[in-house]
Every structure is written in C-alpha cells, then in structure tokens.
Design a protein around this motif. Structure first.
Motif, short mmCIF file in Angstrom:
data_model
loop_
_atom_site.label_atom_id
_atom_site.label_comp_id
_atom_site.label_asym_id
_atom_site.label_seq_id
_atom_site.Cartn_x
_atom_site.Cartn_y
_atom_site.Cartn_z
N VAL A 1 0.84 -1.20 0.00
CA VAL A 1 0.00 0.00 0.00
C VAL A 1 0.88 1.25 0.00
CG1 VAL A 1 -1.67 1.34 1.35
CG2 VAL A 1 -1.98 -1.13 1.09
N LEU A 2 1.93 1.23 0.83
CA LEU A 2 2.79 2.42 0.93
C LEU A 2 3.51 2.72 -0.39
CD1 LEU A 2 4.31 1.80 4.49
CD2 LEU A 2 2.86 3.74 3.84
N ARG A 3 3.83 1.66 -1.14
CA ARG A 3 4.60 1.87 -2.37
C ARG A 3 3.73 2.07 -3.61
NH1 ARG A 3 10.01 0.35 -1.59
NH2 ARG A 3 10.28 -0.63 0.44
N ASN A 4 2.43 1.82 -3.48
CA ASN A 4 1.56 1.84 -4.65
C ASN A 4 0.88 3.21 -4.77
OD1 ASN A 4 -0.52 1.46 -6.46
ND2 ASN A 4 -0.92 -0.64 -5.80
N SER A 5 1.12 3.89 -5.91
CA SER A 5 0.60 5.26 -6.04
C SER A 5 -0.92 5.31 -6.20
CB SER A 5 1.28 5.98 -7.21
OG SER A 5 1.03 5.26 -8.39
N ALA A 6 -1.56 4.13 -6.28
CA ALA A 6 -3.03 4.12 -6.29
C ALA A 6 -3.59 4.45 -4.91
CB ALA A 6 -3.54 2.75 -6.74
N PHE A 7 -2.72 4.44 -3.89
CA PHE A 7 -3.17 4.80 -2.54
C PHE A 7 -2.58 6.15 -2.17
CE2 PHE A 7 -3.34 0.24 -2.89
CZ PHE A 7 -4.64 -0.01 -2.50
N GLU A 8 -3.46 7.09 -1.85
CA GLU A 8 -3.02 8.47 -1.61
C GLU A 8 -3.14 8.85 -0.15
OE1 GLU A 8 -5.42 10.94 -4.22
OE2 GLU A 8 -3.73 10.86 -5.64
N ILE A 9 -2.55 9.99 0.16
CA ILE A 9 -2.72 10.56 1.49
C ILE A 9 -4.15 11.11 1.57
CG2 ILE A 9 -1.96 12.41 3.04
CD1 ILE A 9 0.32 10.49 2.62
N PRO A 10 -4.89 10.77 2.63
CA PRO A 10 -6.26 11.30 2.74
C PRO A 10 -6.23 12.82 2.80
CG PRO A 10 -5.80 9.64 4.44
CD PRO A 10 -4.52 9.94 3.77
N SER A 11 -7.12 13.46 2.04
CA SER A 11 -7.02 14.93 1.99
C SER A 11 -8.39 15.59 2.15
CB SER A 11 -6.38 15.36 0.67
OG SER A 11 -7.15 14.86 -0.39
N GLU A 12 -9.26 14.98 2.99
CA GLU A 12 -10.54 15.66 3.21
C GLU A 12 -10.25 16.99 3.89
OE1 GLU A 12 -10.02 12.89 6.42
OE2 GLU A 12 -9.50 12.57 4.35
N PRO A 13 -10.93 18.06 3.40
CA PRO A 13 -10.66 19.38 3.99
C PRO A 13 -11.05 19.36 5.47
CG PRO A 13 -12.37 19.48 2.26
CD PRO A 13 -11.95 18.06 2.39
N SER A 14 -10.27 20.08 6.27
CA SER A 14 -10.55 20.13 7.70
C SER A 14 -10.81 21.57 8.09
CB SER A 14 -9.34 19.60 8.46
OG SER A 14 -9.45 19.91 9.83
N ASP A 15 -11.69 21.78 9.09
CA ASP A 15 -11.85 23.16 9.55
C ASP A 15 -11.00 23.40 10.79
OD1 ASP A 15 -13.25 21.66 11.30
OD2 ASP A 15 -15.21 22.57 10.89
N GLN A 16 -10.16 22.42 11.12
CA GLN A 16 -9.31 22.57 12.29
C GLN A 16 -7.95 23.16 11.87
OE1 GLN A 16 -8.66 18.94 14.53
NE2 GLN A 16 -7.41 20.06 15.99
N PRO A 17 -7.59 24.34 12.38
CA PRO A 17 -6.35 24.98 11.94
C PRO A 17 -5.12 24.09 12.05
CG PRO A 17 -7.63 26.51 13.27
CD PRO A 17 -8.36 25.21 13.30
N ALA A 18 -5.02 23.25 13.11
CA ALA A 18 -3.83 22.41 13.27
C ALA A 18 -3.73 21.42 12.11
CB ALA A 18 -3.88 21.66 14.60
N LEU A 19 -4.87 20.85 11.70
CA LEU A 19 -4.85 19.89 10.60
C LEU A 19 -4.65 20.59 9.26
CD1 LEU A 19 -7.56 17.35 11.78
CD2 LEU A 19 -5.10 16.99 11.65
N GLN A 20 -5.24 21.79 9.13
CA GLN A 20 -5.04 22.55 7.89
C GLN A 20 -3.55 22.83 7.68
OE1 GLN A 20 -7.48 25.97 8.61
NE2 GLN A 20 -9.31 25.06 7.72
N LEU A 21 -2.88 23.14 8.79
CA LEU A 21 -1.44 23.42 8.70
C LEU A 21 -0.69 22.18 8.21
CD1 LEU A 21 0.90 25.45 9.61
CD2 LEU A 21 1.05 23.99 11.62
N MET A 22 -0.97 21.03 8.83
CA MET A 22 -0.28 19.78 8.41
C MET A 22 -0.60 19.46 6.96
SD MET A 22 0.89 17.97 11.33
CE MET A 22 0.60 18.07 13.07
N GLN A 23 -1.86 19.76 6.56
CA GLN A 23 -2.26 19.38 5.20
C GLN A 23 -1.51 20.15 4.12
OE1 GLN A 23 -6.51 19.42 5.30
NE2 GLN A 23 -6.60 17.28 5.90
#
Ligand code: HEM
Length: 382
Positions: A51-73
């Motif tokens: 899974v980690l090596r396969n580009s068919a699996f992405e980093i989850p990127s649902e928008p967040s309204d939490q500033p801490a998560l927005q920063l990490m994103q």
C-alpha cells in the motif's frame, strides 16, 4: 474479536497502552480486514509495504476546519502528486545525507553536554525523558533548521499539543490549534530573518528561486512539520530504547539494537491512506474511495515476516521494519534519527557504569505516536 472490535479496542486507553496483543489478534484474522464497507485495517507486512509503495493509494485529503490539521495538510506529509513530488525534491535537496552526516559532531557535542549535566552527581535519579530524550532531538533539529538555541524550550509543549491532532480520536482540539498558531507566528518571524545557515535559509532561498516553487504557506507548513516530525518521534525512539536497555542491561546498544527498537516498539504506530481507484491487496478487494488504517506497528510484528515477533532480538537477519514508512513518503529524517539514537545509546553506555529503573515508567496516552511521558532512572557514573 472481529476487526471492528479490534480497532475500537486499539483506540481505547487499554489498547493504546498495550496494542501488541491486539496486533497478534489481527494477524490471526488476516493481513487486510474490512471494518466497514469503506474502511479497512491493514496489518500484514507485505500488504502494508505494498500500500505504501503503490501510487493508487493516496494521502487522505478531506478538507478540515481545524487549523492544526489545515497546517499539516499544506506540508509534504499530507501532500499528493504533483505537489508532493515538487516539495519533496526541494526539501530533499536541502536535507541531503551529506548535510545530515555533517551534524555528527554537533550531535556528539549535544549528547555529551546533556550527559555532563547528569554526571554532576556520582549517583543521580532523574527522569530520562525530561533530562535527555526530549532535549537531544530538539537541540539537533534546531541546529539543522538554524533556529537560535534560546528559543528551544518553547517547542516541547507546542510540538506535543500539535501532534495530538494526528491521533485518530481527537477530532477537534483547541490546544492543537493554539500550538499551530503560535508555531506559525514563530516561524513567520524566522522566515523574515532566516540567518545565514540552516534549513530555514536554504528553504527561503528555494522559495525565492522563482516560478512559485514553494508558496509562502507551504514554506511555513514544512518548517513546522520538520520541527515536530524530527522531535517527538526521535524522543520516543530514545525513550522506548532506554526502557528496553533497563530490562535487558546486557544488550549492546549498536545500530542493530536501534533497528530492533524501531521494529519492536516503533515511535509511529499508524498511518492512513485512501484508495484512488478499485484495487486488491493481499487478495482483499478495496473499493475506490475506501480509507485504509495502516498498522505499521503490527506490520513490524507480522509472524510471517519476523519469526517470534514479540521477542526483542537485535541479531535478526534482514530486519527491515516499516517504522519510517516506505515508498514516496518514506521518512526524510530516517538517517538523522538513526544517527542520533546510535550516538546517544553508545555514549550512555560508555559514560555510566549502570543505569537502573528508579520508579514506574509512565506511557503517554497515545496510539499513533508511541512513547513515554516519564522514565525514572538511577545513573551511576563510570
Ligand atoms: C524515530 C524517528 C522517526 C520516525 C519513527 C519517523 C517516522 C516517519 C514515518 C512513518 C513517515 C511516513 C508517514 C507516511 O507515509 O504516512 C515519516 C515521514 C516524514 N518524516 Fe519522519 N520519522 C522520524 C524522524 C524524523 C526526523 C528526525 C525528521 C526530520 C528532521 C523527519 C521528517 C519527516 C518528513 C519531512 C516526513 C514526510 C516525508 C514525505 O511525506 O514525503 N522524521 N516519518
């Protein structure tokens, strides 16, 4: 127990304190397990690696309204192609193995400085986390970033508050947001006045090299990520390793020891991915859009990959834990973390005749970032 019950249990205080029996239970069920129609637990070593090596699996990127998560994103850790490759090549360019290797004398000096303080008494009782494991990585990462030494004490509580947002259970946390704001203000100041050396000035130069290669927001998010990614994880590696040395004082704390600590008690136990399209992993069909919870700590104890996985054994051959991930997002700081830990453990061994427990250690109540809050030890000078 089925996969849903195991995941629930992992997120409970008891599961966080000791996830390993639950990992063994997952392995008895299979490498990839549905929790719901669109959430899967991945615990097998081969499946996690794939899974980690396969580009068919992405980093989850649902928008967040939490500033801490927005920063990490906005940082490399949460970016997908094409942004990820653009940021990674820029950061890798200034975060080279050569730059890491040149840090060796600074790491040795930082280790010796911290140990000198501990050696003031012939016999001292101290909290290893407080007096050493938290101090060393923050000193080294600030050295690398080119951040003034006097600012270092501010970062420990801020990093801890910010990374709490990475735990799967903390949906919203005001202290994480406050930490994101304070670190944002701090690094905005450093960007305005980056000094002559260090990664801050190198990345500011990369931003200024033109054609929008790194936006202001990305620069800020990545500097903060480098601070927190390089700090708590390495602190936990030092604490988890020392706890093992306390139990088995005869072990030689060399590079193989560090590798086995990474496998046996990894500072990062979990990461996540999303399936971009329909896929199949280890015979299990994964529908497009499904979320995958990758249990790195369980993959590191997969009996199919590591014989007697619950035994701590630095003499294992072919020991390649997934503690730093794999594939496109593999940890950029892995050689730095290994170097710090190897120097730290060997110097501790040289300079103390004995290090013994001086009370009950306390774990941090976390699943994703696994480490100790306190580790009381008695040190006897060599
Ligand atoms: C024992 C210490 C450490 C552990 C266990 C660790 C673990 C990890 C893991 C598992 C990932 C990949 C996450 C994923 O694929 O979802 C990662 C990424 C990353 N780590 Fe580390 N890390 C450590 C130390 C460090 C240090 C010292 C630094 C920097 C100074 C660092 C910087 C990064 C960065 C920048 C990424 C993102 C790379 C990307 O997304 O392309 N880490 N780390």
């Amino acid at each position: 127990m089925n996969a849903t019950e195991i995941l629930q249990e992992l997120l409970s205080p008891a599961g966080r304190a000791d996830p390993f029996p639950l990992y063994a239970a997952v392995h008895r069920l299979g490498p990839v397990l549905p929790v719901t129609d669109d959430v899967f637990l991945v615990a097998g070593y081969a499946a996690t690696d794939e899974v980690l090596r396969n580009s068919a699996f992405e980093i989850p990127s649902e928008p967040s309204d939490q500033p801490a998560l927005q920063l990490m994103q906005r940082s490399i850790l949460r970016a997908n192609p094409p942004d990820h490759g653009r940021m990674r090549s820029l950061i890798a360019q200034v975060f080279t193995p050569r730059r890491v290797a040149t840090l060796r004398p600074a790491i040795e000096a930082a280790v010796d400085g911290l140990l000198d303080d501990l050696l003031d008494d012939l016999q001292a009782e101290v909290d290893f986390m407080d007096r050493f494991a938290f101090q060393l990585p923050v000193t080294v990462i600030c050295e690398l970033l080119g951040v003034p030494p006097d600012d270092r004490h501010r970062f420990r509580p801020l990093a801890s508050d910010l990374t709490a947002a990475l735990e799967l259970t903390d949906a919203s946390d005001a202290s994480a947001d406050a930490a994101a704001r304070e670190l944002g203000e701090y690094f905005a100041g450093r960007i305005r006045d980056p000094g002559a050396d260090g990664l801050v000035s190198a990345l500011v130069a990369a931003r200024d090299a033109g054609d929008g290669r790194l936006s202001d927001e990305e620069l800020l998010a990545n500097l903060i990520l480098l601070l927190v990614a390089g700090f708590e994880t390495t602190t936990d590696l030092l604490g988890n390793g020392l706890a093992i040395l306390l139990r088995e004082p005869g072990l030689v704390p060399d590079e193989a020891f560090v590798e086995e600590v990474l496998r046996y008690d990894s500072p990062v136990q979990v990461t996540t991915r999303t399936a971009r399209n329909d896929a199949e992993i280890s015979g299990t069909a994964i529908p497009a859009g499904a979320g995958l919870v990758l249990l790195l700590g369980a993959a590191n104890r997969d009996p199919q990959r590591f014989p007697q996985p619950d035994r701590f054994d630095p003499s294992r051959t072919g020991n390649k834990p997934l503690s730093f991930g794999a594939g496109a997002h593999i940890c950029l700081g892995n050689s730095l973390a290994r170097l710090e830990a190897t120097i730290a453990f060997s110097r501790l061994r040289e300079r103390f005749a004995s290090i013994t427990p001086a009370g009950e250690p306390a774990r941090r109540d976390r699943l994703v970032l696994r480490g100790y809050q306190s580790l009381p030890v008695r040190l006897l000078r060599a």
